[in-house]
Design an enzyme around this catalytic site. Sequence first.
Site, PDB file in Angstrom:
ATOM      1  N   PHE A   5       0.822  -1.211   0.000  1.00 57.06           N
ATOM      2  CA  PHE A   5       0.000   0.000   0.000  1.00 57.06           C
ATOM      3  C   PHE A   5       0.858   1.264   0.000  1.00 57.06           C
ATOM      4  CE2 PHE A   5      -3.278  -2.940   1.585  1.00 57.06           C
ATOM      5  CZ  PHE A   5      -4.262  -2.642   0.655  1.00 57.06           C
ATOM      6  N   VAL A  43      15.541  -6.800  -4.495  1.00 60.58           N
ATOM      7  CA  VAL A  43      16.557  -5.852  -4.022  1.00 60.58           C
ATOM      8  C   VAL A  43      17.351  -6.503  -2.902  1.00 60.58           C
ATOM      9  CG1 VAL A  43      16.895  -3.651  -2.832  1.00 60.58           C
ATOM     10  CG2 VAL A  43      15.295  -3.807  -4.745  1.00 60.58           C
ATOM     11  N   GLU A  49      -9.473 -13.177  12.275  1.00 59.50           N
ATOM     12  CA  GLU A  49     -10.078 -13.406  10.949  1.00 59.50           C
ATOM     13  C   GLU A  49      -9.985 -14.872  10.547  1.00 59.50           C
ATOM     14  OE1 GLU A  49      -7.731 -11.133   8.287  1.00 59.50           O
ATOM     15  OE2 GLU A  49      -8.819  -9.271   8.624  1.00 59.50           O
ATOM     16  N   ALA A  80      -3.244  -0.856   6.839  1.00 61.57           N
ATOM     17  CA  ALA A  80      -3.252  -0.343   5.472  1.00 61.57           C
ATOM     18  C   ALA A  80      -3.475   1.171   5.402  1.00 61.57           C
ATOM     19  CB  ALA A  80      -4.310  -1.095   4.651  1.00 61.57           C
TER      20      ALA A  80
END
Lengths: 449, 449
Positions: free
Chosen positions: A25, A90, A181, A326
């Site tokens: 995000f 990277v 969740e 987020a």
Amino acid sequence: MPNQNNVSPDMSSKIPHVVIVGVGFAGLYAAKALAGQNIRVTLIDRRNHHTFQPLLYQVASAGLSPGEIAVPIRSIFAKDVNVETLLEEVTGVDLQNQRVLMDDDSVDYDYLIVASGATHAYFGHDDWAPLAPGLKTVEDATEIRRRVLLAYEIAERDAQLGKPVEPINLVVVGGGPTGVELAGAMAEIARQVLADDFRAIRPATTRVLLIEAGPRILATYPEDLSRSATEQLRKLGVEVITGTAVTDIAADHIMVGDKRVRSTVVLWGAGVAASPLGKKLGVPTDRAGRVLVSPDLTIPGHSNVFVLGDLASVKQPNGRPVPGVAPAAIQMGKYAGETIIADLHNKPRKPFHYHDKGSLATIGRSAAVGEIGRFHFSGWPAWMAWLLVHIYFLIGFRNRVVVLLQWLWAYVSFSRGARLITGQSKSVVPIRPGVVHEADVSNREVAAD
Amino acid sequence: MPNQNNVSPDMSSKIPHVVIVGVGFAGLYAAKALAGQNIRVTLIDRRNHHTFQPLLYQVASAGLSPGEIAVPIRSIFAKDVNVETLLEEVTGVDLQNQRVLMDDDSVDYDYLIVASGATHAYFGHDDWAPLAPGLKTVEDATEIRRRVLLAYEIAERDAQLGKPVEPINLVVVGGGPTGVELAGAMAEIARQVLADDFRAIRPATTRVLLIEAGPRILATYPEDLSRSATEQLRKLGVEVITGTAVTDIAADHIMVGDKRVRSTVVLWGAGVAASPLGKKLGVPTDRAGRVLVSPDLTIPGHSNVFVLGDLASVKQPNGRPVPGVAPAAIQMGKYAGETIIADLHNKPRKPFHYHDKGSLATIGRSAAVGEIGRFHFSGWPAWMAWLLVHIYFLIGFRNRVVVLLQWLWAYVSFSRGARLITGQSKSVVPIRPGVVHEADVSNREVAAD
């Protein structure tokens, strides 16, 4: 322009080059802020897609397909010709020479945004990783889905063939939002989704355990919402165990304190650590490996290097840390993009401010908790709020409509269409070459070549 | 009831037991015919899902997600309590003792339906398999998608980093319906879908080659439709080469006759062979390993053992073989189910008759060919017919609606949303543990356990 010790080759071309490492995000919204500007932007990620991580548990619990919550990065920026994407890994950053390092290559930058996020942390027990997968990537989610669905298939097979059948215990370690969740979704799968699917076993007899070492689940929420969440989980059939740490994880059991609990599948929602790239920057980090950034989210001595999202350790004015959610990452991404643009227009920098719009944690169908300021709510209203917020934020029109339809359909029918077991590598049912048992009868061509 | 040498244990319970091996179209429709009857039906497949194989090329070309064309077998029969499903791999059949054999187990049957289909055939060149994947399973499709998308990612990376860039050549071997579908889809990806996605390379310069050893593509179709298909493929940018066999496949090139052609990705649509289970029945098979069945689709001396779909070699009254297409498999499945029911009501058996409703082969957007009786058509009308037929037959309401929406959207926008590169095992970009570059910032929980 910020102070720079070295002039990178790109500076001669006068178009500043912003390199963004990690398209979660934070990286995504930084790139969106920079799209269309007279700036060259290079996104580097080792995956070709941005994952809408808040719905990953829906893939793990067979409610959604991977393609419905993951969007190719290139497609998001297809029309933004100043944004390039590089599928690469990277390995480090050369701050002195303003260079992002990869295996055999490097990319020079004028500005760098490091937003490589976090990964699972097993607190020194890396041997637990294969036994208790976490939920960070699409592959993690399909692996969890595979393990859970296979557990039922194996039990049904054993029952049909007259063998002893082990009861199914699904254990979720960690009572934060992801653990809650997952536990709620697993209980729904067992009690409702798979209810009619099997003949020889009864999925509703599944035990779902949620184990939290701390005194309560959803520790970052107010106490009344923790209690409500525990109550809602229990209604779904989840056994919530708090105040006891998991001390060992083995193939068929876990140790909860000094008690042995049989486990069919173990899922890990207990901890994350910052991406190792943070420590490689050579600047101070906190205990979890997050980089201690300045108020403008840059690192000391390098005002052209931003660290964002889960990799950044940022304090709010009230002294509390900016949470690893987020909305915070999105705000950081936008801030970094806008700050770079302000720099290039020679405007002064403002410090980053986190706007806390509230928190929502989903538990299951019509079950959730939420807080907006001092307003606490739970159950159906919280779930509806959660649903609307997440559909709204899902990136890409196509996905938004399709996901909405999937959910409406799943809500009405209690069915979950994405119950596929795919991937051969770790399949419990051995796949031998030369023995093919799935019938596939279309488009047959015999000996065309 | 048919003649039986042995009385199986299940006979004592008076409820006949039908075992179906393979849940492709033939097995699926046989089971549907038997659902709700006073018959115990056991489906055995080594996958938990039925794959709608005619649309698999859409997954390979990133137009649809796996979950949109694959349906869990259990969910299809959730309400049919006389139908059981077993996720297992069948290793053989003991015809004398009426027993289906698995690794350590066996299942007794009164009736057996073997519909384990076909697999890729490399005509003695099994070393070509990893170099040129075919298209039979969901895993095949996502592997093809991964290879094609990665080819562009690598080219773009090399171009951005100033390295020499090899042009991308996508080679499809075999000009039957699958090869034609794949070649058309690859050309569309290169020319339209990915057109805006890259900065340093131009996907439209991709060469797509379709190589057919025989004199024309779509050899089972009338000649005018072969010509039309060739013309439509060329318009899409596919080079069609006929009359030359592929003699070798290597990592970076193939030999077409004695000519070396550089290849980035090679796809195999050239040949299939019947499932090895056919030969294990110990009854006569044809050259491709298909079982020569009686007019009632059973094997000689065992009127309670049906062989259906791609595994069966059946002649039509005109002497032509029943083609290996989905409608034929569906008709065989229905026939076998109804024949078993007729048996149990002591009604005489009728022979199997194949009703040829015509053929449709899709090439791309608004491009297809079709024949219905003596009526030949191509282009947009054939494509619309193909589209409607396939949507109609897609199993499961949810899938039908979602797939329709996906297609409408893809048609309007030229976008393909399922462009995910997933699966780490064979990734060209090395995935090292401990280095995580995708940012994922939601639901972080630190040290809950």
